[in-house]
Design a protein around this motif. Structure first.
Motif, mmCIF file in Angstrom:
data_model
loop_
_atom_site.group_PDB
_atom_site.id
_atom_site.type_symbol
_atom_site.label_atom_id
_atom_site.label_comp_id
_atom_site.label_asym_id
_atom_site.label_seq_id
_atom_site.Cartn_x
_atom_site.Cartn_y
_atom_site.Cartn_z
ATOM 1 N N ALA A 14 0.834 -1.207 0.000
ATOM 2 C CA ALA A 14 0.000 0.000 0.000
ATOM 3 C C ALA A 14 0.867 1.255 0.000
ATOM 4 O O ALA A 14 0.593 2.214 -0.735
ATOM 5 C CB ALA A 14 -0.924 -0.005 1.216
ATOM 6 N N GLY A 15 1.910 1.272 0.802
ATOM 7 C CA GLY A 15 2.781 2.438 0.857
ATOM 8 C C GLY A 15 3.501 2.689 -0.450
ATOM 9 O O GLY A 15 3.630 3.837 -0.891
ATOM 10 N N ALA A 32 -4.789 5.910 2.436
ATOM 11 C CA ALA A 32 -3.717 5.691 3.417
ATOM 12 C C ALA A 32 -4.308 5.344 4.781
ATOM 13 O O ALA A 32 -3.813 4.445 5.476
ATOM 14 C CB ALA A 32 -2.841 6.932 3.508
ATOM 15 N N VAL A 33 -5.370 6.063 5.162
ATOM 16 C CA VAL A 33 -6.030 5.772 6.438
ATOM 17 C C VAL A 33 -6.593 4.348 6.425
ATOM 18 O O VAL A 33 -6.440 3.590 7.400
ATOM 19 C CB VAL A 33 -7.153 6.791 6.698
ATOM 20 N N ALA A 34 -7.218 3.960 5.302
ATOM 21 C CA ALA A 34 -7.774 2.613 5.189
ATOM 22 C C ALA A 34 -6.676 1.550 5.242
ATOM 23 O O ALA A 34 -6.849 0.489 5.857
ATOM 24 C CB ALA A 34 -8.568 2.486 3.885
ATOM 25 N N SER A 35 -5.529 1.835 4.624
ATOM 26 C CA SER A 35 -4.410 0.877 4.639
ATOM 27 C C SER A 35 -3.881 0.679 6.054
ATOM 28 O O SER A 35 -3.599 -0.449 6.477
ATOM 29 C CB SER A 35 -3.285 1.372 3.728
ATOM 30 N N LEU A 36 -3.750 1.775 6.789
ATOM 31 C CA LEU A 36 -3.278 1.673 8.170
ATOM 32 C C LEU A 36 -4.307 0.964 9.052
ATOM 33 O O LEU A 36 -3.932 0.206 9.955
ATOM 34 C CB LEU A 36 -2.973 3.062 8.721
ATOM 35 N N ALA A 37 -5.587 1.211 8.788
ATOM 36 C CA ALA A 37 -6.632 0.517 9.542
ATOM 37 C C ALA A 37 -6.579 -0.989 9.269
ATOM 38 O O ALA A 37 -6.737 -1.806 10.192
ATOM 39 C CB ALA A 37 -8.003 1.082 9.178
ATOM 40 N N ALA A 38 -6.350 -1.362 7.999
ATOM 41 C CA ALA A 38 -6.223 -2.785 7.658
ATOM 42 C C ALA A 38 -5.000 -3.396 8.335
ATOM 43 O O ALA A 38 -5.062 -4.523 8.857
ATOM 44 C CB ALA A 38 -6.126 -2.938 6.145
#
Length: 458
Positions: A14-15, A32-38
């Protein structure tokens, strides 16, 4: 096994994708927020697996152990990984709501999360250094976020000083390999027992200095006020609440796991340095007029408690060190994020963070200070108990000053108009988490106890 690899792979992929996109677009920021939440959700599942069935280990690429990179998730590693990604998620959401000012910010935050996750779940000294440098590279770029002279100056200081710390760390890695012939942490811990004591102390001192530079402990603190006060609130929250965990985790992992005898011999030195950090940070914070500078010097003082607990050692001291590392990370993220927004909800959230730092119930900091007091009592040191009281009193004074200047002034020019409600929500969520951990501390105490058991296990 697959879960451990997936928890590391998701933020990396994702990054890498997000850093190539324009982060100023709202959709990219929220991706980015969704990736960190995942990533946080995956780490949560991994943590449940580890706490339920013990450490999980996998060798990447199907290589035999000793050849491929060994990833090992134990209780200590997953606690710090969860904590760091949670802080990154709060900071990313804070910026996504307010509007991202740089095209690379969202991708860099996710890549930082990947680097920190890899660092906390590796069982190899050299791969620790690789993940360490990847996380720091993202941090260097993030410290310049905002593009103003103040941020650029902070980025220059942060990069220069931490490159020195990285160089010292690399020299220590080379020294450890030279005397043990191994890089796997388990093998290094076994073979260092037969190493010349002078060489082992020198290598351990190198690791200690490198991690103290990352933490900003006295007398390695000189860079921290400039960087934390100069960075934007979201970046300051990331640096103090997530990146600084490298130092706390490194001292615990390398000190207790790899160099326990050297840690025992240096216990008095650690307590003295920790006490100096507490007093120095508290006194300088009281004397500052700017809120950002007060919080920066506060960060120096608060990490001193971790060093004092580590210096006392033993199961009680180590539990206190882990517990206070977690609570301090949440406190700093909360206070720095709250300093950048306004409104009644934010004022209440800041008050919770201030009470937590000072160790006033019902915030989580009260539980952390109780464990620290317990450490002083077990050590039989009245001086340590007095030090904790003085440090807490100083914290209450300077945080009251910040609160008074930031939230009590009737002058609209001083407080500004209330920030939009969505921008205040990440701060409120962190405040609720700190409050909940103080009202129901058993889960946090249990996590800290499991983390220390993982460190002390043969």
């Amino acid at each position: 096994m697959m879960l451990l690899s997936t928890a590391l792979l998701v933020p990396w992929v994702a990054g890498a994708v997000l850093v190539a996109l324009d982060g100023r677009l709202r959709v990219v920021a929220w991706l980015a927020v969704a990736s960190l939440a995942a990533a946080l959700a995956l780490l949560g599942v991994l943590a449940a697996d580890v706490f339920g069935g013990g450490a999980r280990q996998v060798v990447t690429g199907g290589w035999p152990a000793g050849v491929g990179i060994v990833l090992r998730a134990d209780a200590l590693g997953v606690v710090f990984a969860l904590l760091s990604v949670l802080v990154l998620l709060a900071a990313a959401a804070h910026e996504a709501v307010g509007g991202v000012r740089s095209r690379t910010f969202p991708g860099l935050v996710v890549l930082l999360g990947a680097g920190l996750t890899g660092l906390f779940v590796t069982a190899d000294v050299f791969s620790f250094y690789v993940f360490f440098e990847l996380a720091m590279t993202a941090s260097y770029a993030l410290s310049a976020y905002g593009g103003k002279r103040r941020q650029l100056r902070a980025a220059l200081v942060f990069t220069a000083v931490n490159l020195l710390g990285s160089f010292i760390f690399l020299l220590s890695v080379a020294g450890a390999y030279r005397v043990t012939g191994a890089l796997a942490m388990e093998q290094v811990a076994e073979r260092v027992l037969a190493v010349n004591p002078n060489a082992a102390i020198l290598i351990a001192a190198g690791f200690f200095i490198a991690f103290c530079v990352k933490l900003g402990l006295f007398p390695f603190h000189f860079w921290l006020p400039t960087v934390y006060a100069g960075a934007r609130p979201a970046v300051a929250a990331i640096l103090s609440g997530a990146v600084a965990n490298i130092g706390a985790y490194g001292l615990l992992r390398f000190g207790v796991d790899l160099f326990p005898e050297q840690l025992r011999l240096s216990g008095v030195v650690l307590v003295v340095l920790g006490a100096a950090s507490i007093v120095y940070g508290g006194v300088l914070a009281v004397s500052r007029g700017d809120a950002a500078e007060m919080l920066a010097y506060s960060a120096i003082g608060q990490v001193g408690y971790v060093l004092v607990a580590l210096g006392v050692g033993g199961p009680v001291g180590l539990v206190a060190a882990v517990l206070y590392s977690v609570i301090n990370s949440l406190n700093k993220a909360l206070l720095f994020l709250a300093s950048g927004v306004r409104g009644a909800l934010v004022a209440a959230a800041f008050a919770v963070g201030a009470l937590s730092v000072a160790g006033v119930p019902p915030a989580a900091g009260f539980v952390g200070k109780l464990e620290l007091f317990r450490t002083g009592v077990v050590a039989g040191s009245a001086a340590l108990v007095v030090l904790l009281v003085v440090g807490s009193a100083l914290s209450l004074v300077y945080l009251f000053q910040v609160y008074q200047r930031g939230f009590w002034r009737p002058d609209p020019a001083a407080t500004g108009t209330p920030s939009p409600l969505p921008q205040r929500l990440p701060t409120a969520v962190l405040a609720l988490l700190v409050l909940a951990a103080g009202l129901w501390p058993e889960p946090l105490l249990l996590l800290s106890s499991h983390a220390v058991d993982a460190l002390l296990a043969p």
